[in-house]
Design a protein around this motif. Structure first.
Motif, PDB file in Angstrom:
ATOM      1  N   LYS A 482       0.837  -1.209   0.000  1.00  0.00           N
ATOM      2  CA  LYS A 482       0.000   0.000   0.000  1.00  0.00           C
ATOM      3  C   LYS A 482       0.870   1.256   0.000  1.00  0.00           C
ATOM      4  O   LYS A 482       0.525   2.256  -0.638  1.00  0.00           O
ATOM      5  CB  LYS A 482      -0.914  -0.011   1.227  1.00  0.00           C
ATOM      6  CG  LYS A 482      -1.925  -1.149   1.247  1.00  0.00           C
ATOM      7  CD  LYS A 482      -2.769  -1.102   2.507  1.00  0.00           C
ATOM      8  CE  LYS A 482      -3.763  -2.252   2.547  1.00  0.00           C
ATOM      9  NZ  LYS A 482      -4.573  -2.240   3.795  1.00  0.00           N
ATOM     10  N   ARG A 486       0.754   4.039  -2.801  1.00  0.00           N
ATOM     11  CA  ARG A 486       0.457   5.408  -2.371  1.00  0.00           C
ATOM     12  C   ARG A 486       1.452   6.402  -2.950  1.00  0.00           C
ATOM     13  O   ARG A 486       1.097   7.528  -3.293  1.00  0.00           O
ATOM     14  CB  ARG A 486       0.475   5.453  -0.844  1.00  0.00           C
ATOM     15  CG  ARG A 486       0.100   6.805  -0.241  1.00  0.00           C
ATOM     16  CD  ARG A 486       0.120   6.705   1.271  1.00  0.00           C
ATOM     17  NE  ARG A 486       1.453   6.508   1.801  1.00  0.00           N
ATOM     18  CZ  ARG A 486       1.716   5.903   2.949  1.00  0.00           C
ATOM     19  NH1 ARG A 486       0.742   5.406   3.682  1.00  0.00           N
ATOM     20  NH2 ARG A 486       2.969   5.772   3.367  1.00  0.00           N
ATOM     21  N   GLN A 487       2.705   5.976  -3.074  1.00  0.00           N
ATOM     22  CA  GLN A 487       3.745   6.863  -3.612  1.00  0.00           C
ATOM     23  C   GLN A 487       3.788   6.883  -5.130  1.00  0.00           C
ATOM     24  O   GLN A 487       4.602   7.603  -5.713  1.00  0.00           O
ATOM     25  CB  GLN A 487       5.125   6.412  -3.109  1.00  0.00           C
ATOM     26  CG  GLN A 487       5.318   6.595  -1.635  1.00  0.00           C
ATOM     27  CD  GLN A 487       6.700   6.139  -1.202  1.00  0.00           C
ATOM     28  OE1 GLN A 487       6.854   5.577  -0.135  1.00  0.00           O
ATOM     29  NE2 GLN A 487       7.715   6.395  -1.997  1.00  0.00           N
ATOM     30  N   ASP A 488       2.949   6.054  -5.754  1.00  0.00           N
ATOM     31  CA  ASP A 488       2.959   5.941  -7.211  1.00  0.00           C
ATOM     32  C   ASP A 488       4.342   5.496  -7.700  1.00  0.00           C
ATOM     33  O   ASP A 488       4.816   5.932  -8.758  1.00  0.00           O
ATOM     34  CB  ASP A 488       2.563   7.273  -7.860  1.00  0.00           C
ATOM     35  CG  ASP A 488       2.204   7.104  -9.332  1.00  0.00           C
ATOM     36  OD1 ASP A 488       1.840   5.974  -9.723  1.00  0.00           O
ATOM     37  OD2 ASP A 488       2.321   8.081 -10.087  1.00  0.00           O
ATOM     38  N   LYS A 518       1.774   3.864   7.984  1.00  0.00           N
ATOM     39  CA  LYS A 518       1.220   5.202   7.759  1.00  0.00           C
ATOM     40  C   LYS A 518       2.304   6.267   7.774  1.00  0.00           C
ATOM     41  O   LYS A 518       2.133   7.331   7.171  1.00  0.00           O
ATOM     42  CB  LYS A 518       0.163   5.516   8.822  1.00  0.00           C
ATOM     43  CG  LYS A 518      -1.087   4.656   8.710  1.00  0.00           C
ATOM     44  CD  LYS A 518      -2.122   5.063   9.748  1.00  0.00           C
ATOM     45  CE  LYS A 518      -3.391   4.226   9.619  1.00  0.00           C
ATOM     46  NZ  LYS A 518      -4.412   4.599  10.630  1.00  0.00           N
TER      47      LYS A 518
END
Length: 679
Positions: A482, A486-488, A518
């Motif tokens: 994830k 999230r950071q691509d 997180k």
């Protein structure tokens, strides 16, 4: 109404808290087992069995994984069904017969898998929660199958240590390889009832359920055998074989305090065993000890598969790896059988493939990565090169079959891309970056860090959590997938993409708080070391550096080969005379070639061998380092194809440090410039 309530309970159930409760209950069982306190073990097990959290997790695990029903045809599909079963899991429990399935994979032996009903699987899972902490606490230190945090790679490391030539008493002379004949089908029921600390009624239900095949019921054998396919069966089999190592040591050495642990050193993976001994006489002793150990358990050794290996004369295969003692070290590599099996799998897949080119590349890469990741902790350079050649040949055959009237060279030019430095690779026609991996380029030979044998997953949970977290970070799996999405797939510091073969690490986004999913981000390793420099625009860069001087230094920066006055000249001459595909040199052999002792940093620091002056001795003669073993004091070199007709002779350090995808794109750019300006 009751059904709706059950569904709501399941939907609102706090599974994370249930996992914590289960781990605490299992910890109590493991501590009691370490103390060998049978009363406390039973009390702690009863507490776990009667826990609603444990029953809910057992039902959840079975329902999440079960897709094949047992004899009753049931599969739990609704939340209400799951919760109702969890509440009433043990009420009036009686095991049903298993459903027998016979599996015969091509080229492998026939296997009889017995599939329990979902209810039986849930009960077995619940009791495995209570039994596994006992198994882990009493298990042989060097057994590695079906145990938390252990793998065949750990066994490999400890086997290499057992065979090490640098031991104080010298290496062992012989190896015994054996396994248990029909292990699951021969385990004594009486021994299990007397020695397995679990509810006797439930254990008897498992042992006496019988099975159904082709609509006919076959009653169980009252004396021996456990079903292959039950979740608790591997634990029972492991516990039946635990104690073999102690029996061998006591049988060979008695209760002497000065036991030579490499004489009778036993490693076990499931029922496959390998034992090192120092003398030929001890081979008979070990075999008799193991036979006496297995007899009360209803088992016996498989004499047809037993091998006695004289390490001074021959090597041996174990778990798809080949081990052979050289003069001063032990070499491990993929076995010929494993290579042939992989070759056969690739042949069957590629020759029968029908689908898109992109899907073919993706599936091939999955197969190649999986096989190579298992063998990358061995000296697999030659095997990787062979598999690369097999894949290229089969893919060319596929192209010729699909386009029978197209000349071979035209097919090669169309489907096989060749970077300026490297071999031709099979790629998408319009997108060279999507390609079949070259194992010899993409897979790095590494040293596997073994698990400490004294660690218990139910007591040393912090260690195992950190170990699993490290694996997830490195492999981008679990919770850290994830973070990656999230950071691509871009570096948190510099914002550039992190390519698959670039070195990466995880850092906290806010250093004031501990790292978590997180509060974590992936970055390039150079960015973490402060090696990256950032500029607000291109003018700052050109003002900082003289670009012409930089390019000139790149074009002329190759280190000149050593001359007869240099201390490495003899090593340069040695490589000039070589024509082997692979060369292994011990450090003392390099000292003999050079006619002088190596400095201390050469013996302890890997960076010594990266110095341009010494590195050019082999690189300018078509060799590169495949594996550098500081502890084994040896270097393995392999031949590689030199680049031909390249436009610019860039320094090696530039190409080595760049990811493969960047090298491909750089080559495309240089080729375009060459054609456009006639360079």
């Amino acid at each position: 109404m009751i059904t709706e309530d059950f569904g709501k309970q399941w939907a609102k159930y706090n599974f994370k808290n249930a996992e914590k409760t289960l781990s605490l209950l299992q910890r109590d069982i493991a501590i009691a087992a370490l103390k060998k306190d049978l009363v406390k073990i039973k009390i702690a097990q009863d507490r776990l069995i009667n826990s609603l959290d444990a029953r809910v997790l057992a039902v959840k695990r079975v329902s999440d994984r079960t897709h094949v029903p047992g004899v009753d045809g049931q599969i739990w599909r609704s939340d209400a069904e799951r919760m109702e079963v969890a509440w009433n899991l043990l009420k009036g429990y009686s095991a049903k017969p298993t459903r027998l399935c016979i599996i015969k994979p091509p080229g492998k032996k026939e296997r009889h898998i017995q599939i329990p009903t979902v209810l039986d699987r849930a009960v077995q899972t619940l009791y495995s929660f209570a039994l596994d902490p006992v198994s882990e606490s009493t298990a042989d230190k060097k057994s590695f199958a079906v145990r938390h945090g252990r793998s065949r790679n750990d066994l490999h490391v400890y086997l290499m240590r057992a065979l090490d030539c640098k031991q104080e008493n010298g290496p062992p002379a012989y190896v015994i390889i054996t396994d248990v004949k029909m292990c699951y089908a021969s385990i004594s029921h009486d021994w299990l009832r007397q020695n397995i600390p679990m509810n006797t009624y439930v254990l008897n239900q498992f042992l006496n359920s019988g099975h159904v095949f082709c609509g006919e019921f076959f009653p169980p054998d009252d004396d021996d055998g456990i079903p292959l396919g039950s979740s608790i069966s591997p634990i029972l089999a492991n516990m039946a074989l635990d104690g073999a190592q102690h029996a061998v040591h006591i049988g060979l050495h008695g209760n002497d305090t000065g036991i030579d642990y490499t004489d009778g050193y036993l490693l076990r993976y499931a029922d496959d065993m390998i034992i090192t001994v120092r003398s030929f006489e001890n081979i008979d002793k070990v075999m008799k000890i193991l036979e006496e150990f297995l007899k009360p358990r209803g088992m016996q050794l498989s004499l047809d598969k037993t091998q006695f290996i004289d390490l001074s004369r021959e090597g041996f295969d174990f778990l798809s790896r080949n081990y052979r003692r050289q003069e001063r070290y032990v070499e491990a590599k993929p076995s010929d059988t494993a290579i042939a099996r992989m070759e056969s799998t690739l042949c069957d897949f590629i020759r029968s493939y029908h689908g898109s080119q992109k899907n073919l590349i993706e599936k091939l890469n999955q197969m190649l990565y999986g096989w190579a990741n298992y063998h990358k902790i061995t000296n697999a350079a030659t095997a990787f090169r062979h598999i690369d050649n097999v894949v290229s040949t089969l893919l060319l055959e596929l192209c010729e079959r699909l386009y029978p009237h197209t000349p071979r060279q035209k097919l090669i030019n169309k489907f096989f891309y060749q970077p300026s430095k490297g071999l031709r690779v099979y790629t998408l026609v319009d997108k060279p970056s999507v390609r079949v991996i070259q194992l010899q380029e993409a897979i790095t030979i590494i040293r596997h860090p073994p698990i400490p044998l004294a660690k218990n997953p139910y007591i040393d949970d912090d260690y195992f959590d950190e170990r699993n977290k490290g694996r997830e970070m490195t492999n981008i799996t679990g919770a850290y997938k994830k973070v990656w999405i999230r950071q691509d797939e871009k570096c948190y510091y510099c914002g550039r993409p992190i390519l698959v073969d670039e070195k990466r690490c995880v850092v906290p986004m806010n250093p004031e708080f501990p790292i978590s999913t997180k509060n974590s981000a992936y970055i390039h390793v150079p960015c973490s070391l402060g090696e990256a420099e950032f500029f607000s625009n291109e003018y700052d860069f050109f003002n900082r550096f003289n670009l012409c001087e930089l390019l000139e230094r790149m074009a002329t920066g190759r280190t000149a080969p050593p001359t007869h006055k240099d201390k490495y000249y003899a090593l340069m001459t040695f490589f000039q005379k070589q024509d082997k595909e692979q060369i292994t040199l011990q450090f003392n052999e390099i000292e003999e070639i050079l006619g002088q002792k190596l400095c201390n940093s050469a013996l302890t620091d890997r960076r010594y061998w990266s110095q341009p002056q010494i590195r050019s001795c082999w690189q300018l003669n078509g060799y590169r380092v495949r594996s550098l073993e500081i502890e084994a004091a040896c270097i393995i070199f392999e031949r590689f194809e030199k680049a031909k007709d390249t436009m610019i002779d860039l320094p090696d350090w530039l190409y080595e440090d760049l990811p493969e995808k960047v090298r491909i794109e750089m080559t495309d750019i240089f080729t375009h410039i060459e054609k456009k300006y006639g360079l």
